[in-house]
Design a protein around this motif. Structure first.
Motif, PDB file in Angstrom:
ATOM      1  N   ALA A 132       0.729  -1.131  -0.085  1.00  0.00           N
ATOM      2  CA  ALA A 132      -0.043  -0.053   0.011  1.00  0.00           C
ATOM      3  C   ALA A 132       0.882   1.271   0.031  1.00  0.00           C
ATOM      4  O   ALA A 132       0.442   2.347  -0.656  1.00  0.00           O
ATOM      5  N   LEU A 133       2.039   1.229   0.768  1.00  0.00           N
ATOM      6  CA  LEU A 133       2.727   2.446   0.734  1.00  0.00           C
ATOM      7  C   LEU A 133       3.595   2.619  -0.667  1.00  0.00           C
ATOM      8  O   LEU A 133       3.682   3.791  -0.948  1.00  0.00           O
ATOM      9  N   GLY A 134       4.203   1.485  -1.202  1.00  0.00           N
ATOM     10  CA  GLY A 134       4.456   1.752  -2.584  1.00  0.00           C
ATOM     11  C   GLY A 134       3.596   2.241  -3.573  1.00  0.00           C
ATOM     12  O   GLY A 134       3.862   2.826  -4.426  1.00  0.00           O
ATOM     13  N   GLU A 143       0.638  -2.902 -12.318  1.00  0.00           N
ATOM     14  CA  GLU A 143       1.057  -4.509 -12.444  1.00  0.00           C
ATOM     15  C   GLU A 143       1.857  -4.983 -10.955  1.00  0.00           C
ATOM     16  O   GLU A 143       1.822  -6.144 -10.840  1.00  0.00           O
ATOM     17  N   GLN A 144       2.824  -4.135 -10.679  1.00  0.00           N
ATOM     18  CA  GLN A 144       3.704  -4.612  -9.431  1.00  0.00           C
ATOM     19  C   GLN A 144       2.762  -4.866  -8.333  1.00  0.00           C
ATOM     20  O   GLN A 144       2.848  -5.996  -7.547  1.00  0.00           O
ATOM     21  N   VAL A 145       1.645  -3.720  -8.199  1.00  0.00           N
ATOM     22  CA  VAL A 145       0.565  -4.036  -6.987  1.00  0.00           C
ATOM     23  C   VAL A 145      -0.218  -5.067  -7.110  1.00  0.00           C
ATOM     24  O   VAL A 145       0.186  -6.269  -5.808  1.00  0.00           O
ATOM     25  N   THR A 146      -0.878  -5.468  -8.370  1.00  0.00           N
ATOM     26  CA  THR A 146      -1.644  -6.839  -8.229  1.00  0.00           C
ATOM     27  C   THR A 146      -0.527  -8.146  -8.092  1.00  0.00           C
ATOM     28  O   THR A 146      -1.115  -9.061  -7.632  1.00  0.00           O
ATOM     29  N   SER A 147       0.387  -8.074  -8.775  1.00  0.00           N
ATOM     30  CA  SER A 147       1.427  -9.170  -8.741  1.00  0.00           C
ATOM     31  C   SER A 147       1.784  -9.418  -7.350  1.00  0.00           C
ATOM     32  O   SER A 147       1.978 -10.718  -6.853  1.00  0.00           O
ATOM     33  N   ALA A 148       2.347  -8.371  -6.627  1.00  0.00           N
ATOM     34  CA  ALA A 148       2.567  -8.608  -5.335  1.00  0.00           C
ATOM     35  C   ALA A 148       1.638  -9.094  -4.480  1.00  0.00           C
ATOM     36  O   ALA A 148       1.827 -10.035  -3.515  1.00  0.00           O
ATOM     37  N   LEU A 149       0.124  -8.593  -4.553  1.00  0.00           N
ATOM     38  CA  LEU A 149      -0.749  -9.269  -3.683  1.00  0.00           C
ATOM     39  C   LEU A 149      -1.043 -10.595  -4.014  1.00  0.00           C
ATOM     40  O   LEU A 149      -1.271 -11.445  -3.268  1.00  0.00           O
ATOM     41  N   SER A 150      -0.871 -10.965  -5.305  1.00  0.00           N
ATOM     42  CA  SER A 150      -1.282 -12.217  -5.882  1.00  0.00           C
ATOM     43  C   SER A 150       0.181 -13.266  -5.178  1.00  0.00           C
ATOM     44  O   SER A 150      -0.265 -14.501  -4.750  1.00  0.00           O
ATOM     45  N   THR A 151       1.141 -12.876  -4.866  1.00  0.00           N
ATOM     46  CA  THR A 151       2.319 -13.708  -4.671  1.00  0.00           C
ATOM     47  C   THR A 151       2.211 -13.623  -3.170  1.00  0.00           C
ATOM     48  O   THR A 151       2.545 -15.011  -2.742  1.00  0.00           O
ATOM     49  N   ARG A 423      -6.397   0.760 -15.827  1.00  0.00           N
ATOM     50  CA  ARG A 423      -5.761   1.347 -14.855  1.00  0.00           C
ATOM     51  C   ARG A 423      -6.306   2.280 -13.744  1.00  0.00           C
ATOM     52  O   ARG A 423      -6.152   2.281 -12.521  1.00  0.00           O
ATOM     53  N   PHE A 424      -6.993   3.146 -14.294  1.00  0.00           N
ATOM     54  CA  PHE A 424      -7.819   4.246 -13.529  1.00  0.00           C
ATOM     55  C   PHE A 424      -8.928   3.586 -12.436  1.00  0.00           C
ATOM     56  O   PHE A 424      -8.903   3.779 -11.329  1.00  0.00           O
ATOM     57  N   LEU A 425      -9.679   2.765 -13.109  1.00  0.00           N
ATOM     58  CA  LEU A 425     -10.516   2.020 -12.256  1.00  0.00           C
ATOM     59  C   LEU A 425      -9.922   1.181 -10.943  1.00  0.00           C
ATOM     60  O   LEU A 425     -10.429   0.995 -10.115  1.00  0.00           O
ATOM     61  N   ARG A 426      -9.251   0.402 -11.382  1.00  0.00           N
ATOM     62  CA  ARG A 426      -8.399  -0.167 -10.653  1.00  0.00           C
ATOM     63  C   ARG A 426      -7.722   0.526  -9.635  1.00  0.00           C
ATOM     64  O   ARG A 426      -7.805   0.066  -8.116  1.00  0.00           O
ATOM     65  N   MET A 427      -7.127   1.494  -9.765  1.00  0.00           N
ATOM     66  CA  MET A 427      -6.520   2.507  -8.743  1.00  0.00           C
ATOM     67  C   MET A 427      -7.569   2.887  -7.807  1.00  0.00           C
ATOM     68  O   MET A 427      -7.666   2.924  -6.582  1.00  0.00           O
ATOM     69  N   ALA A 428      -8.707   3.541  -8.391  1.00  0.00           N
ATOM     70  CA  ALA A 428      -9.760   3.782  -7.514  1.00  0.00           C
ATOM     71  C   ALA A 428     -10.399   2.888  -6.683  1.00  0.00           C
ATOM     72  O   ALA A 428     -10.683   3.080  -5.540  1.00  0.00           O
ATOM     73  N   GLU A 429     -10.544   1.606  -7.186  1.00  0.00           N
ATOM     74  CA  GLU A 429     -10.939   0.391  -6.245  1.00  0.00           C
ATOM     75  C   GLU A 429      -9.992   0.036  -5.161  1.00  0.00           C
ATOM     76  O   GLU A 429     -10.471  -0.139  -4.234  1.00  0.00           O
ATOM     77  N   HIS A 430      -8.815   0.342  -5.536  1.00  0.00           N
ATOM     78  CA  HIS A 430      -7.687   0.078  -4.261  1.00  0.00           C
ATOM     79  C   HIS A 430      -7.959   1.027  -3.229  1.00  0.00           C
ATOM     80  O   HIS A 430      -7.794   0.783  -1.936  1.00  0.00           O
ATOM     81  N   ARG A 431      -8.065   2.289  -3.525  1.00  0.00           N
ATOM     82  CA  ARG A 431      -7.983   3.269  -2.678  1.00  0.00           C
ATOM     83  C   ARG A 431      -9.328   3.242  -1.732  1.00  0.00           C
ATOM     84  O   ARG A 431      -9.391   3.392  -0.436  1.00  0.00           O
ATOM     85  N   VAL A 432     -10.442   2.906  -2.533  1.00  0.00           N
ATOM     86  CA  VAL A 432     -11.704   2.677  -1.663  1.00  0.00           C
ATOM     87  C   VAL A 432     -11.580   1.500  -0.690  1.00  0.00           C
ATOM     88  O   VAL A 432     -12.197   1.470   0.334  1.00  0.00           O
ATOM     89  N   GLN A 433     -10.739   0.588  -1.135  1.00  0.00           N
ATOM     90  CA  GLN A 433     -10.717  -0.729  -0.243  1.00  0.00           C
ATOM     91  C   GLN A 433      -9.620  -0.439   1.065  1.00  0.00           C
ATOM     92  O   GLN A 433      -9.574  -1.040   1.875  1.00  0.00           O
TER      93      GLN A 433
END
Length: 1015
Positions: A132-134, A143-151, A423-433
């Motif tokens: 989250a900080l990154g 891609e790095q965020v979703t890949s890291a969460l998946s890992t 990209r925009f919608l996923r970023m917004a989704e991440h902030r809401v979560q």
């Protein structure tokens, strides 16, 4: 955006007091989080000056501002993990993540349950904070965020599964081949589905799993019966869920790991959480639905026995990726999306008028124009085309988009807009979560604090206010919605008259009869009878309700398109015949619904080419070749590689090559008939497919042959193409003129077993003869639409009396001592197309030597004239459409070129082009043909091949004096010959050119002599 976080700590000249003040300011604008800032300050007050300065690096302040001001959940994590924050600043977030995963990997699988659960929760908490900080600091891409969460999910799952398998093995319930590697060979596998399978997890994603076990892997274990084994793996499945979901509310490692969903397994309401492998295979092979294909397209083994998981996915690959173009999947996926919209109420009620109303409660994932529509659009196109093109089997949305552009299934600007929106919608989704670690995808709902909450979300995303954020969001969702509708919701309209037709009731409806007559149908009552039979479900293809619904929607367009042909009644009758041959109609009707241009092309085929219509009736899959997007089809080599990607044995290779070749032949034929492909281009493309098939098939045949008869060291066999194939001028129905030449060391007396001790050795001549016979048999193997190619080997030395394969030394000797002139003429078109490269080069040199054999020009001319005389005797009365053997026809053009090549080639190798058109150009350039003869021969060759090929396409090889009106119309239109407007003017043009070619034949070769024998 501020500076990036450095990979190592950078000291900044900043006092501790200044740092503390900046940190306090970082918590604005959320006063509720001031207590978090104060607690952070208390902890950081004990730090040394250097550490405090490091924490106040500008990039890190951005992260703390976002976290402290907007996410109570992450603020609490930061308080618990202040040491981790320091580590991240010191070594960078990527290295910090690696250390978190390394610490988890070091936890022994034999650790008892409670400490293991604590380790899993700790890894989740720490990794979530660093990711989250990154993310908020702009240091990680999406891609790095979703890949890291998946890992993270994958790592925790693997540890949990290894622990539970070890536990079962320790209790003697299962056997593990290698206890130190509990998962490998365990017979229990975990498939990651959805976002986990695609490595696209978000912050609060469930992890969708399918758990499978192989009963055969535990034969002889304590749980010997299938019921006992099923119960054991069911307990393991439930314990996996417990480990991933259990909380330790009061402990220092509170929270959970991941919510886990097992409902994507086959028939979840009636099956256990863990499914046996045989049961799963049986289900998908017999009952699997399109939505399950879509789900399985993202599946990936993530834990347990990974090899078993991959084996399962390989086994159901034909279910997921169908070889035919499955446009019915579009309707199924859209139906799924409609059910989602209905459940959520999308599109119902009064449309919102203000921006804030549109934003209120908008679901970034499931709303219209949201993430799911982008995913459905991409996934559906992959399901449609991925069976044919393995490179499109890409589960990651952002990687799949450019692949779809490359394959011309999406326009570049559409893919660009979809990627930006995603990209925009996923970023917004991440902030809401991030706010409270809630599984939500929605913006703030209507209420007294909605405006303030929406403003906070806008600030969290880096926008100055709600209006700017809202305008950007609506820009993206409106474009996504438009692109989604373009794919899923467009159905072509028919002409006004067709839309007014009514086929209900009995008798002859007067208004419908009148409308059909106005459209151009000669026998409206017969049309009414055919359509009513369709609606009644009398045809097998139209017995399902869905097929009849599709037909009803398509009928206006269908009848209107057929009416544009010169004989619409015949077109309708042939289409009825096509439907009558189909086992089901949903696929073909879906094809027409999604591809209006396809229906127009098929109507032209049905109207002008009965032979192609018959082929369509017997092989409906040939339709797919007509909807390859764009003007340039995939190259033959790529089509073949894609076709063979799923083949597991020689029989599947033969079938795949045959289907690919037949489909490409049909596509080229239709493109030629409709004037979309010139005869020269058609010859090159058709020949390229033949070359590709031969090059792909030969190694497989030789591998099978070697398994039976061993190998001949340093031996090999080459394939030589002659005739139209050699000249890259193949037409519809062209045979493949082939010759096979082998070579081997002289001291080899028989084949050797090599790695196959059970083989039956053969002497080289028998070895290669059998190999050649096997190759030809497989190349000409019959399928539903005929063989891949018909093969003619009469041009080999000694013709039909000679061996199927000839040794290189025999070939050289024959052409040195015995070859006839006509055989050397045939060699002017020889191309070596397959075999070991060293042997191919030797064969090319042998052909060149044979062509350079010194023979007097007078002898060559006399032999060619005598050969032409013999052909005239054997075909004394060629019809007006016998383009090849008529006086001055195609054959005489080729004779002129080949004779001149034999005469002048030894001193002028440049004239040795294998295609007639290229050879004519080279002969002119070398001074052996006048400009007038060059233009004549090129024109005669081009027009002759065009007419001959189109007649084969429209009428087959049936000889006739007058052409059917539809065929003549198609022929004239496709040729586009200046001054030719109908059949009569075309015949006049052919007669004129033939007379001039005959005169050129006499000038360059001589007149045809009195019949007699000559070599």
């Amino acid at each position: 955006m501020t500076d990036s976080l450095p990979p190592t700590r950078i000291d900044i000249p900043l006092t501790k007091e200044q740092a503390s003040g900046d940190l306090l300011k970082a918590c604005w604008p959320a006063p509720a989080n001031h207590h978090a800032a104060e607690r952070l300050l208390e902890q950081f007050a004990a730090l040394g000056e250097a550490e405090a300065q490091a924490l106040m690096h500008p990039a890190f302040r951005v992260m703390l501002k976002a976290v402290g001001g907007n996410s109570p959940y992450l603020s609490e994590l930061a308080l618990k993990e202040s040491a981790l924050l320091l580590e991240a600043v010191a070594i960078g977030p990527e290295a910090s993540l690696e250390q978190i995963f390394s610490r988890l990997a070091a936890v022994p699988a034999t650790t008892s349950r409670l400490p293991l659960a604590a380790a899993l929760r700790t890894a989740k908490r720490q990794a979530a904070l660093i990711i989250a900080l990154g993310d908020t600091g702009g240091l990680f891409t999406l891609e790095q965020v979703t890949s890291a969460l998946s890992t993270l999910a994958e790592s925790t799952l693997r540890k949990a599964v290894a622990h539970l398998l070890n536990e079962a093995a320790s209790a003697g319930r299962i056997h593990l081949p290698d206890p130190s590697e509990a998962a490998a060979g365990s017979g229990f596998t975990v498939l990651g589905m959805g976002k986990l399978g695609a490595r696209e997890l978000n912050y609060s994603s469930d992890i969708d799993l399918i758990l499978l076990y192989d009963p055969a892997s535990q034969a002889g274990s304590q749980a010997e019966s299938r019921d006992e084994l099923g119960a054991l793996f069911t307990r393991i499945a439930r314990n996996i869920v417990a480990l991933m979901e259990s909380r330790n509310e009061g402990g220092a490692d509170g929270g959970y790991v991941f919510r886990t969903d097992l409902r994507l397994r086959p028939d979840p309401g009636a099956t256990a959480p863990a499914i046996s492998l045989p049961a799963a295979l049986s289900y998908y092979e017999s009952m699997g639905q399109n939505w399950e294909r879509a789900a399985m397209s993202k599946a990936r083994p993530v834990a347990g026995d990974l090899a078993l998981g991959q084996m399962f996915l390989d086994a159901i690959r034909p279910f997921i990726w169908r070889r035919y173009l499955d446009f019915a999947a579009i309707a199924d996926v859209h139906a799924m999306k409609r059910r989602i919209d209905t459940h959520r109420g999308n599109g119902r009620g009064t449309p919102p008028t203000s921006m804030l109303d549109r934003l209120a409660g908008f679901n970034l994932k499931l709303g219209q124009g949201g993430i799911r529509e982008i995913e459905f659009l991409v996934q559906t196109l992959e399901l449609v085309w991925g069976g044919r093109d393995p490179e499109l089997r890409e589960p990651r949305t952002l990687i799949a988009l450019p692949l779809l552009v490359d394959r011309q299934h999406l326009a570049p600007d559409v893919a660009k807009e979809l990627a930006e929106a995603y990209r925009f919608l996923r970023m917004a989704e991440h902030r809401v979560q991030m706010v409270n670690d809630r599984q939500t995808h929605s913006l703030p709902a209507p209420g007294p604090y909605m405006a303030e909450q929406m403003q906070a979300i806008a600030l969290f995303l880096g926008f100055p206010d709600t209006d700017t954020f809202g305008a950007t969001l609506l820009h993206h969702v409106d474009r996504v919605r438009a692109h989604y509708r373009m794919l899923f919701e467009s159905v072509p309209d028919g002409p006004d008259q067709a839309n007014q037709l009514d086929f209900s009731g009995d008798g002859e409806p007067a208004a419908t009869i009148e409308a059909l007559q106005a459209m151009g149908y000669a026998k409206p009552p017969q049309v009414v009878e055919i359509v009513r039979a369709w609606h009644s479900g009398r045809l097998r293809a139209l017995r399902s309700e869905r097929a009849r619904q599709l037909l009803t929607a398509l009928l206006p367009s269908l009848l209107g398109t057929f009416a544009h042909q010169s004989q619409p009644d015949a077109v309708l009758t042939r289409f009825d015949k096509l439907l009558a041959q189909l086992p089901a109609g949903v696929q073909i009707l879906s094809l027409f619904q999604r591809n209006p241009a396809l229906l127009e092309r098929v109507a032209r085929v049905l109207g002008a080419a009965p032979s192609l219509s018959d082929h369509l009736a017997s092989v409906p899959g040939a339709l797919e070749g007509l909807i390859i997007p764009g003007e340039t089809p995939p190259q033959a080599v790529r089509q073949i590689v894609d076709a063979l990607s799923d083949c597991r044995d020689l029989e599947e290779v033969i079938r795949a090559l045959r289907e690919t070749a037949r489909q490409e032949d049909f596509r080229i034929s239709v493109a030629t008939m409709t004037g979309d492909m010139d005869v020269d281009e058609a010859g090159i493309v058709r020949t390229a497919m033949a070359d590709g098939v031969i090059n792909a098939l030969l190694p497989h045949v030789m591998e099978d042959h070697i398994s039976r008869h061993g190998i001949i060291p340093n031996g090999g066999i080459a394939v030589v193409a002659l005739g139209k194939a050699g000249g890259r001028e193949m037409m519809a129905g062209s045979d493949l003129d082939l010759m096979m030449i082998y070579d081997h060391p002289e001291d080899i007396g028989e084949s050797q077993p090599g790695d196959n001790p059970g083989t039956r050795p053969l002497p080289p001549s028998a070895y290669y003869t059998r190999a050649a016979q096997s190759f030809i048999a497989k190349l000409t193997a019959q399928g539903p639409g005929g063989p891949a190619f018909a093969v003619d080997m009469r041009l080999r030395p000694s013709g039909n009396q000679g061996p199927v394969a000839v040794s290189l030394s025999s070939f050289q000797r024959y052409h040195r001592e015995s070859a006839w002139t006509w055989e050397r003429m045939a060699l002017t078109r020889a191309r070596v197309i397959a075999g070991p490269e060293a042997l191919c080069q030797r064969v090319r040199e042998a052909i060149e030597t044979a062509l350079n054999r010194p023979v007097p020009a007078e002898t060559i001319r006399a032999d060619a004239a005598a050969m032409r005389a013999r052909i005239v005797r054997e075909h004394p009365n060629p019809g007006p459409w016998d383009i090849r053997t008529r006086p001055g026809g195609q054959q005489e053009v080729e004779f002129i070129v080949q004779v001149l090549q034999l005469i002048h080639g030894p001193a002028n190798p440049s004239v040795r082009a294998t295609s007639t058109r290229d050879a004519v150009g080279q002969l002119h350039q070398a001074g052996f043909l006048s400009a007038e003869d060059r233009e004549l021969l090129i024109h005669a060759d081009h027009l002759g091949r065009g007419v001959q090929g189109l007649l084969r396409i429209t009428l087959g090889r049936t000889a006739r004096d007058r052409l059917p009106a539809a065929s003549a119309e198609a022929l004239v239109e496709a040729l586009a010959e200046p001054g030719v407007t109908d059949e009569d003017t075309l015949r006049d043009r052919l007669d004129d050119i033939s007379q001039r070619v005959r005169a050129a034949f006499i000038r360059h070769i001589g007149d045809i002599p009195v019949p007699g024998q000559s070599r």
